[in-house]
Design a protein around this motif. Structure first.
Motif, PDB file in Angstrom:
ATOM      1  N   HIS A   1       8.364   4.223   5.302  1.00  0.00           N
ATOM      2  CA  HIS A   1       7.490   3.466   6.622  1.00  0.00           C
ATOM      3  C   HIS A   1       8.278   3.343   7.620  1.00  0.00           C
ATOM      4  CE1 HIS A   1       7.632  -0.651   8.088  1.00  0.00           C
ATOM      5  NE2 HIS A   1       6.181  -0.439   7.228  1.00  0.00           N
ATOM      6  N   GLY A   2       9.108   3.937   7.975  1.00  0.00           N
ATOM      7  CA  GLY A   2       9.784   4.427   8.934  1.00  0.00           C
ATOM      8  C   GLY A   2       8.659   5.718   9.558  1.00  0.00           C
ATOM      9  N   TRP A   3       8.179   6.796   8.632  1.00  0.00           N
ATOM     10  CA  TRP A   3       7.816   7.962   9.381  1.00  0.00           C
ATOM     11  C   TRP A   3       6.286   7.482   9.422  1.00  0.00           C
ATOM     12  CZ3 TRP A   3       9.258  11.069   4.250  1.00  0.00           C
ATOM     13  CH2 TRP A   3      10.527  11.351   5.226  1.00  0.00           C
ATOM     14  N   TYR A   4       5.368   6.517   8.893  1.00  0.00           N
ATOM     15  CA  TYR A   4       4.074   6.462   9.014  1.00  0.00           C
ATOM     16  C   TYR A   4       3.471   5.321  10.149  1.00  0.00           C
ATOM     17  CZ  TYR A   4       3.368   1.349   6.607  1.00  0.00           C
ATOM     18  OH  TYR A   4       3.002   0.073   6.089  1.00  0.00           O
ATOM     19  N   THR A   5       5.337   4.623  10.691  1.00  0.00           N
ATOM     20  CA  THR A   5       5.269   4.025  11.408  1.00  0.00           C
ATOM     21  C   THR A   5       4.997   4.356  13.325  1.00  0.00           C
ATOM     22  OG1 THR A   5       6.151   1.527  10.170  1.00  0.00           O
ATOM     23  CG2 THR A   5       5.824   1.586  12.868  1.00  0.00           C
ATOM     24  N   THR A   6       6.036   5.476  12.769  1.00  0.00           N
ATOM     25  CA  THR A   6       6.099   6.221  14.011  1.00  0.00           C
ATOM     26  C   THR A   6       5.090   7.053  14.115  1.00  0.00           C
ATOM     27  OG1 THR A   6       8.482   6.935  12.837  1.00  0.00           O
ATOM     28  CG2 THR A   6       7.411   8.915  15.029  1.00  0.00           C
TER      29      THR A   6
ATOM     30  N   PRO B   1       0.900  -1.225  -0.239  1.00  0.00           N
ATOM     31  CA  PRO B   1       0.043  -0.263  -0.179  1.00  0.00           C
ATOM     32  C   PRO B   1       0.528   1.698  -0.389  1.00  0.00           C
ATOM     33  CG  PRO B   1      -0.242  -1.054   1.204  1.00  0.00           C
ATOM     34  CD  PRO B   1       0.710  -2.096   1.058  1.00  0.00           C
ATOM     35  N   VAL B   2       2.164   1.225   0.636  1.00  0.00           N
ATOM     36  CA  VAL B   2       3.166   2.048   0.203  1.00  0.00           C
ATOM     37  C   VAL B   2       3.808   3.140  -0.846  1.00  0.00           C
ATOM     38  CG1 VAL B   2       4.611   3.624   1.687  1.00  0.00           C
ATOM     39  CG2 VAL B   2       3.514   2.263   3.216  1.00  0.00           C
ATOM     40  N   ASN B   3       4.208   1.427  -1.364  1.00  0.00           N
ATOM     41  CA  ASN B   3       4.463   1.854  -2.617  1.00  0.00           C
ATOM     42  C   ASN B   3       3.430   2.383  -3.278  1.00  0.00           C
ATOM     43  OD1 ASN B   3       6.517   0.699  -1.699  1.00  0.00           O
ATOM     44  ND2 ASN B   3       6.494  -1.264  -2.817  1.00  0.00           N
ATOM     45  N   VAL B   4       2.358   1.728  -3.577  1.00  0.00           N
ATOM     46  CA  VAL B   4       0.753   2.287  -4.261  1.00  0.00           C
ATOM     47  C   VAL B   4       0.765   4.388  -4.207  1.00  0.00           C
ATOM     48  CG1 VAL B   4      -1.502   2.465  -4.812  1.00  0.00           C
ATOM     49  CG2 VAL B   4      -0.660   0.348  -4.446  1.00  0.00           C
ATOM     50  N   ILE B   5       0.738   4.156  -2.893  1.00  0.00           N
ATOM     51  CA  ILE B   5       0.398   6.110  -2.391  1.00  0.00           C
ATOM     52  C   ILE B   5       1.445   6.624  -3.005  1.00  0.00           C
ATOM     53  CG2 ILE B   5       0.389   7.826  -0.752  1.00  0.00           C
ATOM     54  CD1 ILE B   5      -1.414   4.935   0.686  1.00  0.00           C
ATOM     55  N   ALA B   6       2.955   6.249  -3.249  1.00  0.00           N
ATOM     56  CA  ALA B   6       4.045   6.645  -3.064  1.00  0.00           C
ATOM     57  C   ALA B   6       3.901   7.305  -5.391  1.00  0.00           C
ATOM     58  CB  ALA B   6       5.375   5.958  -3.111  1.00  0.00           C
TER      59      ALA B   6
ATOM     60  N   ASP C   1      12.377   5.823  -1.634  1.00  0.00           N
ATOM     61  CA  ASP C   1      11.919   6.325  -0.272  1.00  0.00           C
ATOM     62  C   ASP C   1      10.879   5.298   0.477  1.00  0.00           C
ATOM     63  OD1 ASP C   1      13.959   8.743  -0.956  1.00  0.00           O
ATOM     64  OD2 ASP C   1      11.901  10.053  -2.046  1.00  0.00           O
ATOM     65  N   HIS C   2      11.156   4.400  -0.025  1.00  0.00           N
ATOM     66  CA  HIS C   2      10.194   3.674   0.868  1.00  0.00           C
ATOM     67  C   HIS C   2      10.646   3.743   2.185  1.00  0.00           C
ATOM     68  CE1 HIS C   2       8.922  -0.388   1.947  1.00  0.00           C
ATOM     69  NE2 HIS C   2       7.823   0.611   1.971  1.00  0.00           N
TER      70      HIS C   2
END
Length: 407
Positions: A154-159, A135-140, A149-150
């Protein structure tokens, strides 16, 4: 019957390990609990949570402190005309023609690329190698950002999700969330400014150019929405994909039915959203005193709505603790709309704007994975286990299969 005093605290290790027995005790004996550590009223019955999502007396004013510190001011906090205008600016990208023509190819390509990495291996971890990335790849890709920058996304959304679920008020989690807001702004604002000058056909360009009644979104609006999109669209679809496979793999006869008849994927997704929702609790704030089961919530109070408990309320669903894609009290045709029976996407005017995007991702993902792994099964000796309190899902899902070749 349990008493209110016997209900495990929502911040306890016992609750984190398995909240479902606690949910049952709350619904039966303590449908309204004042929870001192989070300074909130907890509601758990279906009719009360449904009421909180549908009735405008339950506002999203709580997001001023719960979400704004990490995202900036988002569409979730707005109400009335301001909310309607912003929603009209962003919604078209997530439904109808735009979703089908512009973004379905993006969804299909991203899923295929991830599966290609393990298609011939005969084994994979569907969480770490697929669900957390897809899903993150799709949104990017939709936003026209660099997928290289995956790891940062991923680090940002986890935080951010940790910040939203920081019910115990851990200062380190708070600090990390605020740092993420700064880092994301430094990353995103220059990209937005450049995109305004060089519009393309990506979603970010659409947001830059969008106008409703003479109102455009400013850079801060767009940045906040992109931040929300990465967190809400990443974490929830990631957990939903992991959970749908965990549920099907532990119910092999239902997995076999879905493999044979792919139109059942929607049923499997809807039942997963009910049985093991990705988001277990959402907060609201009361505009005035409200009557609910068990008493009155005063005006101005924070209300913790337990989706995970409401979705298993026996007053609403027959045999609610069973995963059954064939149940007749869950309407699949409405499951991805604001008229859904389950509460996983919330309801009413703040119904999840990305519900149809999530549905498209899950349908694509399940179809492609079943095609690539015809005899998909759990790794020997592995039993799926959920983790998380605010959001919840399997952290690992090792599977084995005989490779089907590269279609």
């Amino acid at each position: 019957m349990a008493t209110a005093q016997q209900v495990p605290d929502i911040l306890s290790p016992e609750f984190a390990e398995n909240p479902y027995p606690a949910y049952r005790m709350m619904r039966e004996a303590a449908p309204l609990i004042w929870h001192e550590p989070t300074k909130s009223y907890i509601i758990s019955r279906y009719r009360d949570v449904e009421h909180a999502f549908k009735d405008s007396v339950f506002t999203t004013d709580n997001y001023d402190w719960q979400i704004e510190p990490v995202h900036g001011k988002t569409i979730l906090q707005l109400s009335g005309r301001e909310h309607a205008v912003r929603r009209a600016l962003v919604a078209p990208a997530f439904r109808g023609t735009d979703l089908k023509e512009k973004f379905m190819p993006v969804i299909e390509r991203n899923s295929r690329e991830l599966i290609d990495a393990f298609r011939d291996a005969g084994e994979a971890d569907l969480v770490t190698q697929y669900a957390t990335r897809f899903p993150v790849n799709v949104i990017a890709d939709m936003l026209g950002l660099d997928k290289a920058d995956h790891e940062r996304f991923h680090g940002w959304y986890t935080t951010v999700i940790a910040f939203l679920g920081n019910l115990s008020g851990d200062p380190e989690v708070t600090a990390a969330g605020q740092r993420t807001r700064r880092e994301f702004a430094e990353y995103m604002i220059p990209i937005i400014q450049d995109r305004r000058k060089n519009l393309g056909d990506d979603l970010l360009s659409t947001l830059c150019a969008a106008e409703v009644d003479g109102v455009q979104m400013d850079d801060e609006d767009i940045k906040a929405f992109c931040s929300l999109l990465l967190a809400a669209g990443g974490e929830t679809t990631d957990k939903a994909l992991a959970s749908i496979f965990a549920n099907l793999l532990t119910h092999p006869e239902q997995l076999a039915a879905v493999r044979e008849d792919r139109t059942l994927i929607d049923r499997a997704f809807a039942e997963t959203l009910r049985h093991t929702p990705p988001v277990h609790m959402i907060m609201r704030q009361t505009a005035r005193d409200v009557e609910v089961s068990g008493g009155t919530i005063p005006a101005g109070a924070t209300v913790t709505c337990l989706i995970g408990a409401a979705n298993r309320d026996p007053e609403r669903f027959t045999d609610p603790d069973s995963f059954d894609i064939f149940r007749d009290d869950l309407t699949t045709t409405r499951a991805f709309s604001a008229a859904a029976d389950h509460l996983a996407f919330a309801l009413g005017r703040h119904f999840c704007v990305g519900a149809l995007l999530a549905k498209a991702e899950v349908e694509t993902g399940v179809n492609q994975l079943l095609d690539a792994m015809p005899d998909l099964r759990l790794a020997p000796g592995f039993t799926p286990a959920e983790a998380g309190v605010f959001t919840r899902g399997p952290q690992r899902l090792p599977v084995e299969f005989t490779p089907a070749g590269r279609g």
